[in-house]
Design a protein around this motif. Structure first.
Motif, PDB file in Angstrom:
ATOM      1  N   GLU A   1       0.828  -1.209   0.000  1.00  0.00           N
ATOM      2  CA  GLU A   1       0.000   0.000   0.000  1.00  0.00           C
ATOM      3  C   GLU A   1       0.864   1.262   0.000  1.00  0.00           C
ATOM      4  N   THR A   2       1.907   1.280   0.805  1.00  0.00           N
ATOM      5  CA  THR A   2       2.806   2.445   0.874  1.00  0.00           C
ATOM      6  C   THR A   2       3.529   2.644  -0.448  1.00  0.00           C
TER       7      THR A   2
ATOM      8  N   ARG B   1       1.121   4.115  -3.030  1.00  0.00           N
ATOM      9  CA  ARG B   1       0.907   5.552  -2.805  1.00  0.00           C
ATOM     10  C   ARG B   1       2.108   6.358  -3.303  1.00  0.00           C
ATOM     11  N   GLU B   2       3.329   5.898  -3.003  1.00  0.00           N
ATOM     12  CA  GLU B   2       4.537   6.594  -3.453  1.00  0.00           C
ATOM     13  C   GLU B   2       4.632   6.611  -4.976  1.00  0.00           C
TER      14      GLU B   2
ATOM     15  N   LEU C   1       2.149   6.492  -7.143  1.00  0.00           N
ATOM     16  CA  LEU C   1       1.162   7.438  -7.659  1.00  0.00           C
ATOM     17  C   LEU C   1       1.636   8.874  -7.488  1.00  0.00           C
ATOM     18  N   GLN C   2       2.270   9.173  -6.360  1.00  0.00           N
ATOM     19  CA  GLN C   2       2.793  10.526  -6.140  1.00  0.00           C
ATOM     20  C   GLN C   2       3.927  10.831  -7.116  1.00  0.00           C
TER      21      GLN C   2
ATOM     22  N   TYR D   1      -8.152  10.806 -10.171  1.00  0.00           N
ATOM     23  CA  TYR D   1      -8.219   9.451  -9.623  1.00  0.00           C
ATOM     24  C   TYR D   1      -9.645   8.935  -9.733  1.00  0.00           C
TER      25      TYR D   1
ATOM     26  N   ILE E   1      -6.038  12.040  -3.937  1.00  0.00           N
ATOM     27  CA  ILE E   1      -6.224  10.686  -3.426  1.00  0.00           C
ATOM     28  C   ILE E   1      -7.165  10.777  -2.230  1.00  0.00           C
TER      29      ILE E   1
ATOM     30  N   PHE F   1      -8.263   5.754   0.660  1.00  0.00           N
ATOM     31  CA  PHE F   1      -7.326   5.062  -0.222  1.00  0.00           C
ATOM     32  C   PHE F   1      -6.571   4.032   0.595  1.00  0.00           C
ATOM     33  N   PRO F   2      -6.197   2.898   0.081  1.00  0.00           N
ATOM     34  CA  PRO F   2      -6.375   2.435  -1.279  1.00  0.00           C
ATOM     35  C   PRO F   2      -7.686   1.677  -1.439  1.00  0.00           C
TER      36      PRO F   2
END
Length: 182
Positions: free
Chosen positions: A14-15, A18-19, A21-22, A31, A46, A50-51
């Motif tokens: 998950e982390t 997120r990274e 996507l950033q 999104y 986001i 999320f997610p």
């Protein structure tokens, strides 16, 4: 324009998702998240929940799609600007071995996309679109919702249809400053 379709080489946490996507976000990016019981609609940031098990981020250069597999996420990228680090081309798959040497395997075509009016009566809830995105293609000064077809040149078959953003004539996509190094 150098189309690229690839999958992330590893399943992501998950982390890590997120990274990613950033890192891949440019302005404007949008999104769309999906759960079994609801969808987020098209949103600019986001969401806090999320997610989601499935979703996508899209901008004028690329679309990233993710799908949960157990406790990790597989990610597909549909890029109009060439290869993306950390992703492996799907044409490197043995199934496509004869075409993989040809770097011009994909071509793209872009078309307008039209969102339903927010008060469309055939849906039980109103549609969610950000005010910054022109989903009816009526404003010449706003980014417009569009779709990009990824077409295999050897067969002229459309394999993917990606959401994208068509920028007004004088603008181009800009990187989003996220504090991450690229």
């Amino acid at each position: 324009m150098n189309p690229f379709v690839g999958v992330c080489q590893d399943l992501l946490t998950e982390t890590q998702l997120r990274e990613l996507l950033q890192q891949q976000a440019i302005s404007p990016s949008y999104y769309f998240l999906r759960w079994s019981h609801q969808v987020s609609g098209i949103v600019e940031n986001i969401p806090g929940d999320f997610p989601s098990p499935e979703g996508q981020m899209f901008n004028c250069d690329r679309e990233l799609r993710w799908k949960r597999q157990n406790d990790r996420y597989s990610v597909l990228v549909l890029s109009n600007t060439g290869e993306v680090p950390g992703f492996k081309s799907i044409i490197d798959d043995p199934e496509y071995a004869s075409e993989s040497e040809d770097k011009s395997y994909w071509k793209t075509e872009q078309r307008p996309a039209y969102g339903y009016p927010i008060n469309e009566t055939r849906f039980p809830r109103s549609r969610i679109y950000p005010e910054s995105l022109d989903v009816r293609n009526t404003s010449p000064n706003q980014p417009k919702l569009a779709q990009r077809y990824f077409i295999a040149q050897p067969t002229a078959t459309v394999h993917f249809v990606a959401l994208t953003v068509e920028m007004p004539n004088s603008e181009s996509c800009q990187p989003v400053l996220t504090g991450l190094s690229f």
